[in-house]
Design a protein around this motif. Structure first.
Motif, PDB file in Angstrom:
ATOM      1  N   VAL A   1     -10.708 -48.377  63.046  1.00 19.84           N
ATOM      2  CA  VAL A   1      -9.958 -47.401  63.841  1.00 19.84           C
ATOM      3  C   VAL A   1     -10.537 -46.002  63.687  1.00 19.84           C
ATOM      4  N   PHE A   2     -10.897 -45.645  62.471  1.00 24.16           N
ATOM      5  CA  PHE A   2     -11.469 -44.330  62.207  1.00 24.16           C
ATOM      6  C   PHE A   2     -12.608 -44.449  61.206  1.00 24.16           C
ATOM      7  N   LYS A   3     -13.568 -43.577  61.362  1.00 20.36           N
ATOM      8  CA  LYS A   3     -14.649 -43.456  60.382  1.00 20.36           C
ATOM      9  C   LYS A   3     -14.779 -41.970  60.090  1.00 20.36           C
ATOM     10  N   GLY A   4     -14.584 -41.590  58.827  1.00 22.83           N
ATOM     11  CA  GLY A   4     -14.517 -40.178  58.496  1.00 22.83           C
ATOM     12  C   GLY A   4     -15.724 -39.660  57.746  1.00 22.83           C
ATOM     13  N   THR A   5     -15.536 -38.516  57.140  1.00 25.72           N
ATOM     14  CA  THR A   5     -16.588 -37.891  56.352  1.00 25.72           C
ATOM     15  C   THR A   5     -16.624 -38.549  54.977  1.00 25.72           C
ATOM     16  N   LEU A   6     -17.410 -37.994  54.080  1.00 25.10           N
ATOM     17  CA  LEU A   6     -17.507 -38.553  52.728  1.00 25.10           C
ATOM     18  C   LEU A   6     -16.177 -38.513  51.993  1.00 25.10           C
ATOM     19  N   SER A   7     -15.316 -37.589  52.378  1.00 17.67           N
ATOM     20  CA  SER A   7     -14.078 -37.434  51.606  1.00 17.67           C
ATOM     21  C   SER A   7     -12.799 -37.490  52.439  1.00 17.67           C
ATOM     22  N   SER A   8     -12.913 -37.688  53.739  1.00 19.39           N
ATOM     23  CA  SER A   8     -11.691 -37.699  54.540  1.00 19.39           C
ATOM     24  C   SER A   8     -11.810 -38.653  55.716  1.00 19.39           C
ATOM     25  N   CYS A   9     -10.649 -39.101  56.174  1.00 17.99           N
ATOM     26  CA  CYS A   9     -10.600 -40.021  57.304  1.00 17.99           C
ATOM     27  C   CYS A   9      -9.333 -39.719  58.091  1.00 17.99           C
ATOM     28  N   PRO A  10      -9.394 -38.817  59.081  1.00 15.30           N
ATOM     29  CA  PRO A  10      -8.189 -38.420  59.813  1.00 15.30           C
ATOM     30  C   PRO A  10      -7.616 -39.577  60.625  1.00 15.30           C
ATOM     31  N   VAL A  11      -6.349 -39.896  60.394  1.00 19.90           N
ATOM     32  CA  VAL A  11      -5.711 -40.995  61.100  1.00 19.90           C
ATOM     33  C   VAL A  11      -4.324 -40.576  61.556  1.00 19.90           C
ATOM     34  N   HIS A  12      -3.798 -41.290  62.547  1.00 19.42           N
ATOM     35  CA  HIS A  12      -2.440 -41.034  63.016  1.00 19.42           C
ATOM     36  C   HIS A  12      -1.811 -42.374  63.385  1.00 19.42           C
ATOM     37  N   PRO A  13      -0.561 -42.606  62.998  1.00 17.75           N
ATOM     38  CA  PRO A  13       0.080 -43.886  63.297  1.00 17.75           C
ATOM     39  C   PRO A  13       0.064 -44.266  64.770  1.00 17.75           C
ATOM     40  N   ARG A  14       0.115 -43.286  65.677  1.00 18.33           N
ATOM     41  CA  ARG A  14       0.209 -43.645  67.097  1.00 18.33           C
ATOM     42  C   ARG A  14      -1.015 -44.415  67.579  1.00 18.33           C
ATOM     43  N   GLU A  15      -2.212 -44.035  67.078  1.00 19.02           N
ATOM     44  CA  GLU A  15      -3.412 -44.757  67.477  1.00 19.02           C
ATOM     45  C   GLU A  15      -3.389 -46.190  66.948  1.00 19.02           C
ATOM     46  N   ILE A  16      -2.898 -46.343  65.737  1.00 25.31           N
ATOM     47  CA  ILE A  16      -2.842 -47.670  65.119  1.00 25.31           C
ATOM     48  C   ILE A  16      -1.865 -48.569  65.864  1.00 25.31           C
ATOM     49  N   PHE A  17      -0.683 -48.065  66.149  1.00 24.65           N
ATOM     50  CA  PHE A  17       0.307 -48.900  66.814  1.00 24.65           C
ATOM     51  C   PHE A  17       0.007 -49.094  68.298  1.00 24.65           C
ATOM     52  N   ALA A  18      -0.736 -48.175  68.892  1.00 27.19           N
ATOM     53  CA  ALA A  18      -1.164 -48.384  70.276  1.00 27.19           C
ATOM     54  C   ALA A  18      -2.061 -49.617  70.351  1.00 27.19           C
ATOM     55  N   LEU A  19      -2.964 -49.750  69.383  1.00 29.18           N
ATOM     56  CA  LEU A  19      -3.837 -50.926  69.334  1.00 29.18           C
ATOM     57  C   LEU A  19      -3.046 -52.190  69.004  1.00 29.18           C
ATOM     58  N   ALA A  20      -2.091 -52.059  68.094  1.00 28.51           N
ATOM     59  CA  ALA A  20      -1.269 -53.219  67.725  1.00 28.51           C
ATOM     60  C   ALA A  20      -0.497 -53.746  68.926  1.00 28.51           C
ATOM     61  N   LEU A  21       0.068 -52.845  69.716  1.00 30.95           N
ATOM     62  CA  LEU A  21       0.815 -53.253  70.905  1.00 30.95           C
ATOM     63  C   LEU A  21      -0.111 -53.827  71.969  1.00 30.95           C
ATOM     64  N   GLU A  22      -1.296 -53.264  72.077  1.00 27.09           N
ATOM     65  CA  GLU A  22      -2.277 -53.766  73.046  1.00 27.09           C
ATOM     66  C   GLU A  22      -2.621 -55.224  72.758  1.00 27.09           C
ATOM     67  N   HIS A  23      -2.696 -55.569  71.471  1.00 30.03           N
ATOM     68  CA  HIS A  23      -3.031 -56.941  71.084  1.00 30.03           C
ATOM     69  C   HIS A  23      -1.790 -57.800  70.842  1.00 30.03           C
ATOM     70  N   ARG A  24      -0.616 -57.249  71.165  1.00 31.82           N
ATOM     71  CA  ARG A  24       0.654 -57.960  71.018  1.00 31.82           C
ATOM     72  C   ARG A  24       0.830 -58.501  69.597  1.00 31.82           C
ATOM     73  N   ALA A  25       0.522 -57.679  68.649  1.00 34.12           N
ATOM     74  CA  ALA A  25       0.596 -58.082  67.247  1.00 34.12           C
ATOM     75  C   ALA A  25       2.045 -58.197  66.783  1.00 34.12           C
ATOM     76  N   GLU A  26       2.315 -59.222  65.991  1.00 30.78           N
ATOM     77  CA  GLU A  26       3.618 -59.373  65.348  1.00 30.78           C
ATOM     78  C   GLU A  26       3.659 -58.552  64.067  1.00 30.78           C
TER      79      GLU A  26
END
Length: 205
Positions: free
Chosen positions: A122-147
């Motif tokens: 979902v994300f690939k960050g720098t050597l020390s950080s990886c900016p993420v947000h739940p909305r991107e994760i759950f958007a993908l989960a819903l797209e794949h109809r994940a349980e």
């Protein structure tokens, strides 16, 4: 143009639109004369459909398209693997992520049987950080109809000691999952030859 908004008649004409212009209406009219509705076509005897094919090669192309559509509709979702326990997926993730010099977050989407139907970085960050947000994760989960979902991220430092942000982010995902009906099964930290399951470590509570 959205195909689902077309009527049956418009869709058939659209299909025959690559034919000679003066034959489009003829082909469509002949089809509806033989089968007044798509239901009539569906329940028709094989011989009736064979007769239609033999009357014009364009109808053979139509039936090929229908057959392809039916096969696509009956295809099951691809299964990449199955989650049996935290140790199994933890060890697999160690092999996948241990040598990655950038911090990245991987999402696994699972069906009701805990079979993996999608795996994505979902994300690939720098050597020390990886900016993420739940909305991107759950958007993908819903797209794949994940349980349910499972997330994992690596620590390029090699340590599996969770930061406060790691814990807070996992708790936030867990809470969002409860609200959306998509369970967060676990959140992993992958280090150099080792892993930490935040669920097993009771760090969600």
């Amino acid at each position: 143009m959205i195909m689902s908004e077309l009527t049956d008649q418009e869709l058939l004409i659209k299909f025959f639109s690559n034919s000679e212009q003066n034959r489009v209406g003829e082909l469509a009219s002949n089809f509806w004369r033989t089968f007044p509705t798509l239901t009539d076509f569906k329940i028709a005897k094989r011989q009736s459909k064979t007769d239609l094919i033999e009357s014009d090669t364009q109808y053979q192309q139509l039936l090929v398209g229908i057959e392809l559509g039916q096969r696509i509709a009956h295809q099951s979702r691809p299964v990449i693997g199955k989650i049996y326990c935290s140790q199994q997926i933890g060890l697999e993730l160690v092999e996948q992520l241990r040598d990655d010099v950038q911090e990245c977050l991987v999402l696994f989407c699972l069906d009701v049987k805990h079979q993996i139907v999608a795996q994505q970085v979902v994300f690939k960050g720098t050597l020390s950080s990886c900016p993420v947000h739940p909305r991107e994760i759950f958007a993908l989960a819903l797209e794949h109809r994940a349980e349910s979902i499972l997330v994992a991220h690596n620590h390029p430092s090699g340590s599996v000691e969770p930061s406060q942000n790691d814990i807070l982010f996992s708790k936030r995902l867990d809470q969002c999952g409860d609200l959306m009906g998509v369970e967060l099964l676990d959140s992993f930290i992958i280090g150099d030859g080792d892993y930490l399951s935040l669920r097993e470590a009771d760090l969600f509570d």
